[in-house]
Each structure stands twice: as structure tokens, then as C-alpha cells.
Enzyme design. Structure first.
Site, PDB file in Angstrom:
ATOM      1  CD  GLN A  93      -2.994   2.743   6.837  1.00 44.70           C
ATOM      2  OE1 GLN A  93      -3.638   2.976   7.778  1.00 44.70           O
ATOM      3  NE2 GLN A  93      -3.781   2.564   5.589  1.00 44.70           N
TER       4      GLN A  93
ATOM      5  NE  ARG B 219      -6.328   1.077  -1.669  1.00 43.27           N
ATOM      6  CZ  ARG B 219      -5.574   1.443  -0.692  1.00 43.27           C
ATOM      7  NH1 ARG B 219      -4.344   0.769  -0.345  1.00 43.27           N
ATOM      8  NH2 ARG B 219      -5.862   2.414   0.274  1.00 43.27           N
TER       9      ARG B 219
ATOM     10  CG  ASP C  80      -3.190   8.003  -1.634  1.00 42.24           C
ATOM     11  OD1 ASP C  80      -2.857   8.327  -0.617  1.00 42.24           O
ATOM     12  OD2 ASP C  80      -3.061   6.851  -2.042  1.00 42.24           O
TER      13      ASP C  80
ATOM     14  CG  ASN D  66      -2.701  11.773   2.566  1.00 38.59           C
ATOM     15  OD1 ASN D  66      -2.303  10.907   1.688  1.00 38.59           O
ATOM     16  ND2 ASN D  66      -2.376  11.863   3.607  1.00 38.59           N
ATOM     17  CE  LYS D  67      -5.158   5.788   4.504  1.00 38.28           C
ATOM     18  NZ  LYS D  67      -6.040   4.677   3.777  1.00 38.28           N
TER      19      LYS D  67
ATOM     20  NE  ARG E  99       0.134   1.507   3.463  1.00 43.27           N
ATOM     21  CZ  ARG E  99       1.181   2.068   3.671  1.00 43.27           C
ATOM     22  NH1 ARG E  99       2.512   2.018   3.635  1.00 43.27           N
ATOM     23  NH2 ARG E  99       1.020   3.487   3.564  1.00 43.27           N
ATOM     24  N   GLY E 100       0.194   2.418  -0.027  1.00 42.29           N
ATOM     25  CA  GLY E 100       1.135   3.687  -0.086  1.00 42.29           C
ATOM     26  C   GLY E 100       1.078   3.958  -1.860  1.00 42.29           C
ATOM     27  CB  ALA E 101       0.164   7.180  -3.703  1.00 46.58           C
TER      28      ALA E 101
HETATM   29  O1  MRU Z   1      -4.581   3.330   2.283  1.00 43.70           O
HETATM   30  P1  MRU Z   1      -2.850   3.468   2.213  1.00 43.70           P
HETATM   31  O2  MRU Z   1      -2.047   2.804   3.218  1.00 43.70           O
HETATM   32  O3  MRU Z   1      -2.529   3.078   0.816  1.00 43.70           O
HETATM   33  O4  MRU Z   1      -2.696   5.076   2.034  1.00 43.70           O
HETATM   34  C1  MRU Z   1      -1.518   5.633   2.165  1.00 43.70           C
HETATM   35  C2  MRU Z   1      -1.548   6.890   2.298  1.00 43.70           C
HETATM   36  O5  MRU Z   1      -2.807   7.647   2.555  1.00 43.70           O
HETATM   37  C3  MRU Z   1      -0.557   7.878   2.295  1.00 43.70           C
HETATM   38  O6  MRU Z   1      -0.402   8.929   2.765  1.00 43.70           O
HETATM   39  C4  MRU Z   1      -0.417   8.100   0.542  1.00 43.70           C
HETATM   40  O7  MRU Z   1      -0.390   6.916  -0.180  1.00 43.70           O
HETATM   41  C5  MRU Z   1       0.858   8.886   0.312  1.00 43.70           C
HETATM   42  S1  MRU Z   1       2.234   7.697   0.601  1.00 43.70           S
HETATM   43  C6  MRU Z   1       3.722   8.559   0.156  1.00 43.70           C
END
Ligand code: MRU
Length: 528
Positions: A316, A203, A357, A367-368, A160-162
Site C-alpha cells: 500500500q 474485513r 483500524d 493497524n497494518k 481498502r483503508g478503514a
Molecule cells: O489492509 P488495508 O490496506 O485496508 O489496511 C489499511 C491500514 O492499515 C490503514 O493504516 C488503516 O486502515 C488506517 S487508514 C486511515
């Protein structure tokens, strides 16, 4: 709010979403069912930790940390060191016991920082992903052989993470192209288009997946979507995936240094940074965005302390950010998300730095979930609020935040924590996993093209143009004549750095004022 079922782009690659396994393939390979994910350590794949690898793991982390932090002193150096460290040493697996994750006697003095780990590595025909669902308790890898397996891993949050999921999507698609290289053109096209669609929809909020898939599909189509030369297609897509990983490493190194230079450190105490979710190497591949800035500052021996939001419901922050910061030796404190306002009100937060994201053309940022809440609180307390994201997070085709698709995930993520119910099972649940922070609440957006300030529509378009110029000038495998995209049509700024020149960090830029805890409104709030 957008309907999650409409969130993806099912028509982008018009073909039935066939599974790779449906394609006749003379070189028989294992069927591509969804990967078997380890439910428990006993079922872990063969690459899971063994006693024999412990020494290798420790050696890896010593080598990785050393190379990483030495190289991080300069932007280009950071990118090169990261790549070298990842490529040469990422085969080893960390010994969790060395981090104190399992009950262990207190060690004195505390162990030296061990660095941190990239979330993926490759061996021929395989992509190995750290299963982030199991961290921090277990460090287990899952093997991926194709785009469909990559899509499953992305959807199920193994990775996970963009930025990380963009790179994994690219490598997964390249693996599928390799698997069908000897197939027939129509079957190959159905496979690749179906795989692309599955990845793009895996996603929907993170634009990096679409961006990466589009780049690989453009390479495919440049060879010829019905070309007989499956080898040329596979090679071109592989090259593009490698280029994406290469560029990501460099972009994040640049971003981290731009952000570090922009921070203002109090003379007599650590800079108090609050962050949300996880934006370190696990989320990004090599270095990190918001956490990359933190780690660059720490490596430069600038005093920082990080308030880590636990980031409900998926945790996370609690599970991953603390794990990474501990390995990097960065002082940090875990807080419940709901404590952020309290700390801000008491003057204990100097600056908020988060990732993104997707950033719309006007600067609105997805973002999250919980990021918007922090931005509102930061404005209330006149604390700078910074978004750190590479330019490929900017979606110039999305005019504003209202049309960013927001993924809604399973109720289970809210109803239970690691299998333990925390609410009656039949409770109705809403689980939006991202939110949108309006541009007006964002003090600055830190990118690989520098620190951008409002008006964001203009700043983002110019930065995207500069990024494109830099990209075409630095393709590690040469240019193949990529078609213009909306980003490329934006004029390069007259002040764009020479593509051949290493990044020059911007002049120091007030990200946090030195007033410190208790200093009311002394933090410069600009640009919004
Ligand atoms: O649901 P996730 O864990 O994929 O969400 C990740 C985030 O929201 C991060 O802040 C975002 O991807 C930026 S990562 C550099």
C-alpha cells in the site's frame, strides 16, 4: 491470536445470509452476482479512461487540488472544500500519464501538483470505486449496485483503508435498501440482515465497517424491521449513509488540523516523518488521517519530507502512498520496510505517524502489520510515535488489543507480487494483515477530538463522549433520536468544545522535537 474464522460477528444480525437477488423484487434489477472485476484494462468497465475524458480529468484535478488546498487552511473550511470538490468534480478520472506513471519523456519543469483522488463517487443507483488493486499503473473504476457487491469489493481490496470501507459499506447497504424498497417485509428483513452480516465480516479488524452498518441498521429498525413502508426504510438508510460520509469528511479535516498544529518543525530543514501503509484519501474517502496531517502541513507551507514504508506484502505504501504524495507535491522517499530501523538509528526520522483500524478502550491499536515493529523501534530510538485516527475507530466494547480480531489473508499475497512468484508456490505461509501496538508504545493518539495522551482509557472515553455530543448537534439531516451507545454513555468532558463552534486546534504540542537528524533523544517522548 484470535482465530480468524471467529473474527467477525455472525450473530449480530440473525438471519440467513441470503443474497439480495434471492428476494422477489417487482422492479426487476440486474441480478446481484459478485461484481465482474476487470482483470485487465481491456475488460475495464465503461467508466474506465477514454481519450475524451482526458481534458475533464485534468480539469478535475486542477479544480480539486485548488479547492482542497485553499480550504484546508481551516478545519471547517477543509471539510467543506473537500465535500464540494468531491461532489462537483469527482466524475472525472485522472490521466495516469500526467503523473509520469507510464514511460514518458522527462518534463521540465516538473508538473505542478495535481491534487489527489477520492476512492469513490456516486451516480444514481451506482457506487463507482477506484480499483485500488490496479494502482498506480491503471486507474479503473468498478461499479457497485448493492451491499453484496460492496462486501465483495471490500473483501477483495478493490477498496481498502478503514474509513473508506466503512463509508462504502454504508452506501452499499443503502443501495440494497433501495433495491428492496418494494419488496415484502420478511424478505426485506432477511436481505438487509444478511447483507449487514456479510459486510461486517468482510474485513473483521476494521471496526469502522461494523460502526457504519450498525448505524444504518439502527435507522432501519427505528422505522420498523417489518414495516410495510420500504420507501421510508430506504430513505432513512440513505440519509444515514450520506450523514456518515458528511461526518467523515469533517472529522478528518479536524483531525488533520489538530495533528498539524501539534507538530514541531525544525527551523532549518524539513520535518522527517515516517509513515506506514496508506492513510490518504484513497483509504479515507476525502482527506486522510496520518497522511491528512502531512498534507495539511504541506499545504500550510511547512516543510515536510515523508519516508514511505513500502508496506509488504500488499505494498500500500509503494503503490498508493507514493501515488498520492506525488499528486499532492509532497517530498517523499520510498523505503523497504526493513530500512526503518536503520534510518532511525542514524537520526533521520523525527516522528512516526500511522493510522489505525481499531483502537481498544485501553489505547492498544490495531493497524497494518509492521506498525508494532515500528513502534518498538521508535521507542528504542526515543522517536515520538503517533497514531492518527478518527474517534469512530475507537471500540470501547473491546477492552484491549488481545481481543481485537486480526484478519489473516491469502497466502498468494505473500508468495507472489502482481502474479510473479517470489517463493516456491507450495511454501507454507502465514499472512496476518494487522498487528497490535500496545498503548504503552504510543506517544499520542491524534483524533477529531484533539490530541489524546495516556491514560488512554479515560482520554478515549471522554473524547468519544464529546464526539457524540458534536455528532448529535451537527446532523446535516436533523436528529432522528438515535439510541444511546457505549460511546454516548461516556460523560462529555467539561472542556468539550461547543458543538456549534468550529474546531479549535489544541495548543501546539510536541509531536517532534526540532533537534533534527543526529540529535539523540532530543525528541520529547511523553505520555506512555
Ligand atoms: O489492509 P488495508 O490496506 O485496508 O489496511 C489499511 C491500514 O492499515 C490503514 O493504516 C488503516 O486502515 C488506517 S487508514 C486511515
Amino acid at each position: 491470536m484470535a482465530d480468524p474464522s471467529d473474527a467477525g460477528q455472525p450473530d449480530r444480525y440473525p438471519a440467513p445470509a441470503v443474497h439480495d437477488a434471492a428476494v422477489p423484487h417487482p422492479a426487476v434489477t440486474p441480478p446481484e452476482a459478485a461484481p465482474t472485476m476487470p482483470a485487465a484494462p481491456a475488460e475495464a468497465p465503461a467508466t474506465a479512461a477514454t481519450a475524451d475524458t482526458d481534458v475533464g480529468r485534468r480539469r478535475f484535478f486542477r479544480q480539486f487540488a485548488g479547492e482542497l488546498f485553499q480550504g484546508a487552511a481551516t478545519v471547517v473550511g477543509a471539510a467543506q472544500a473537500l465535500q464540494r470538490a468531491s461532489a462537483e468534480a469527482a466524475g472525472a478520472i485522472l490521466d495516469p500519464a500526467s503523473l509520469g506513471l507510464s514511460p514518458a519523456p522527462v518534463v521540465e519543469p516538473p508538473p505542478a501538483p495535481t491534487g489527489f483522488r477520492t476512492p469513490f463517487r456516486e451516480s444514481p443507483g451506482l457506487l463507482h470505486l477506484v480499483d485500488q488493486r490496479l494502482l498506480p499503473d491503471q486507474l479503473v473504476e468498478v461499479d457497485i449496485r448493492s451491499a453484496s457487491e460492496a462486501a465483495h469489493a471490500i473483501r477483495s481490496m478493490i477498496v481498502r483503508g478503514a474509513p473508506a470501507i466503512g463509508q462504502v459499506a454504508a452506501i452499499g447497504l443503502a443501495l440494497s435498501a433501495q433495491r428492496v424498497r418494494d419488496g415484502r417485509p420478511y424478505a426485506r428483513r432477511a436481505t438487509l440482515r444478511g447483507a449487514a452480516t456479510a459486510l461486517v465480516n468482510s474485513r473483521p479488524t476494521a471496526v469502522s465497517v461494523r460502526w457504519a452498518v450498525d448505524r444504518l441498521m439502527a435507522r432501519y429498525e427505528a422505522v420498523g424491521d417489518l414495516s410495510d413502508d420500504g420507501g421510508a426504510i430506504a430513505d432513512a438508510m440513505r440519509e444515514e449513509a450520506d450523514t456518515i460520509v458528511f461526518e467523515t469528511t469533517e472529522d478528518h479535516g479536524r483531525l488533520a488540523e489538530f495533528g498539524r498544529v501539534a507538530l514541531t518543525f525544525p527551523p532549518d530543514r524539513p520535518l522527517q516523518i515516517l509513515t506506514h501503509c496508506n492513510t490518504g484519501p484513497l483509504a479515507c474517502g476525502q482527506f486522510g488521517t496520518a497522511l491528512g496531517i502531512v498534507q495539511a502541513a504541506h499545504h500550510a507551507q511547512q516543510d515536510v519530507h515523508v519516508w514511505v514504508d513500502e508496506t509488504r506484502p500488499y505494498l500500500q505504501g509503494a503503490r498508493l502512498t507514493t501515488w498520492e504524495l506525488a499528486q499532492a507535491g509532497v517530498p517523499h522517499t520510498l523505503i523497504p520496510d526493513v530500512a526503518a530501523g536503520h534510518l532511525m538509528a542514524r537520526g533521520e526520522v523525527d516522528v512516526v505517524i500511522v493510522g489505525a483500524d481499531r483502537i481498544a478502550a485501553n489505547g492498544d491499536t490495531a493497524n497494518k502489520v509492521g506498525t508494532y515493529t515500528l513502534a518498538v523501534l521508535a521507542e528504542r530510538h526515543e522517536i515520538p510515535f503517533f497514531v492518527a485516527a478518527p474517534i469512530n475507530t475507537v471500540d470501547l466494547d473491546t477492552p484491549d488489543g488481545a481481543v481485537i480480531p486480526i484478519e489473516e489473508r491469502d497466502a498468494d499475497e505473500v508468495l507472489a507480487i502482481r502474479g510473479v512468484n517470489i517463493a516456491p508456490r507450495d511454501t507454507e505461509v502465514r499472512n496476518p494483515t494487522f498487528d497490535v501496538t500496545p498503548a504503552a508504545l504510543i506517544t499520542a493518539i491524534v483524533t477529531d477530538e484533539g490530541v489524546l495522551r495516556a491514560p488512554y482509557d479515560e482520554a478515549l472515553a471522554l473524547a468519544a463522549g464529546r464526539r457524540e455530543v458534536r455528532r448529535s448537534a451537527s446532523r446535516p439531516f436533523g436528529d432522528w433520536g438515535s439510541p444511546a451507545t457505549p460511546a454516548t454513555t461516556a460523560a462529555a468532558s467539561p472542556t468539550a468544545p461547543s458543538p456549534a463552534a468550529p474546531a479549535s486546534p489544541p495548543a501546539p504540542d510536541a509531536m517532534a522535537a526540532p533537534g533534527g537528524p543526529g540529535t539523540p533523544a532530543s525528541t520529547a517522548r511523553e505520555a506512555s
